[in-house]
Design a protein around this motif. Structure first.
Motif, PDB file in Angstrom:
ATOM      1  N   ASN A  22       0.888  -1.338   0.063  1.00  0.00           N
ATOM      2  CA  ASN A  22      -0.055  -0.134   0.126  1.00  0.00           C
ATOM      3  C   ASN A  22       0.936   1.119  -0.037  1.00  0.00           C
ATOM      4  N   VAL A  23       0.275   2.331   0.038  1.00  0.00           N
ATOM      5  CA  VAL A  23       1.141   3.786   0.002  1.00  0.00           C
ATOM      6  C   VAL A  23       2.016   3.649   1.119  1.00  0.00           C
ATOM      7  N   PHE A  24       1.650   3.301   2.247  1.00  0.00           N
ATOM      8  CA  PHE A  24       2.479   3.443   3.547  1.00  0.00           C
ATOM      9  C   PHE A  24       3.614   2.479   3.332  1.00  0.00           C
TER      10      PHE A  24
ATOM     11  N   PHE B 125      10.924   3.231   0.489  1.00  0.00           N
ATOM     12  CA  PHE B 125      11.694   4.326  -0.032  1.00  0.00           C
ATOM     13  C   PHE B 125      12.599   4.712   1.225  1.00  0.00           C
ATOM     14  N   VAL B 126      12.043   5.005   2.227  1.00  0.00           N
ATOM     15  CA  VAL B 126      12.802   5.348   3.354  1.00  0.00           C
ATOM     16  C   VAL B 126      13.937   4.421   3.651  1.00  0.00           C
ATOM     17  N   ARG B 127      13.615   3.152   3.721  1.00  0.00           N
ATOM     18  CA  ARG B 127      14.743   2.163   3.832  1.00  0.00           C
ATOM     19  C   ARG B 127      15.780   2.338   2.831  1.00  0.00           C
ATOM     20  N   GLN B 128      15.338   2.409   1.374  1.00  0.00           N
ATOM     21  CA  GLN B 128      16.363   2.398   0.496  1.00  0.00           C
ATOM     22  C   GLN B 128      17.139   3.754   0.446  1.00  0.00           C
TER      23      GLN B 128
END
Length: 85
Positions: free
Chosen positions: A23-25, A31-34
């Motif tokens: 889902n979006v979250f 994205f933040v982890r990458q």
């Protein structure tokens, strides 16, 4: 068919997670982890490297300023010869 050959390299790196089925979250968290994992790969230059890099930039700027100055003189001289002063 040809697109799958080009895009599918066959290498499955476990560090790269898929965004399918999230889902979006979940995608935002991925994205933040990458981003964090990529920031860990950044190497801060040493003091000597900073000084060398700044010197390279300043030398490049000085050369470009000199080139611009010479071209301005040449074109100014050419325009004054063509149109008169």
């Amino acid at each position: 068919m040809s697109e799958s050959v080009v895009t599918d390299t066959g290498d499955k790196d476990p560090r790269h997670e898929s965004r399918e089925g999230r889902n979006v979250f979940g995608r935002i968290a991925l994205f933040v982890r990458q981003v964090v994992s990529q920031l860990r790969l950044v190497v801060t230059p040493t003091r000597h490297e900073w000084i060398r890099l700044i010197g390279v930039v300043l030398a490049f700027v000085a050369v470009m300023m000199g080139l611009s100055f010479v071209l301005d003189l040449v074109f100014g001289w050419g325009v004054s010869k063509v149109f008169g002063a």
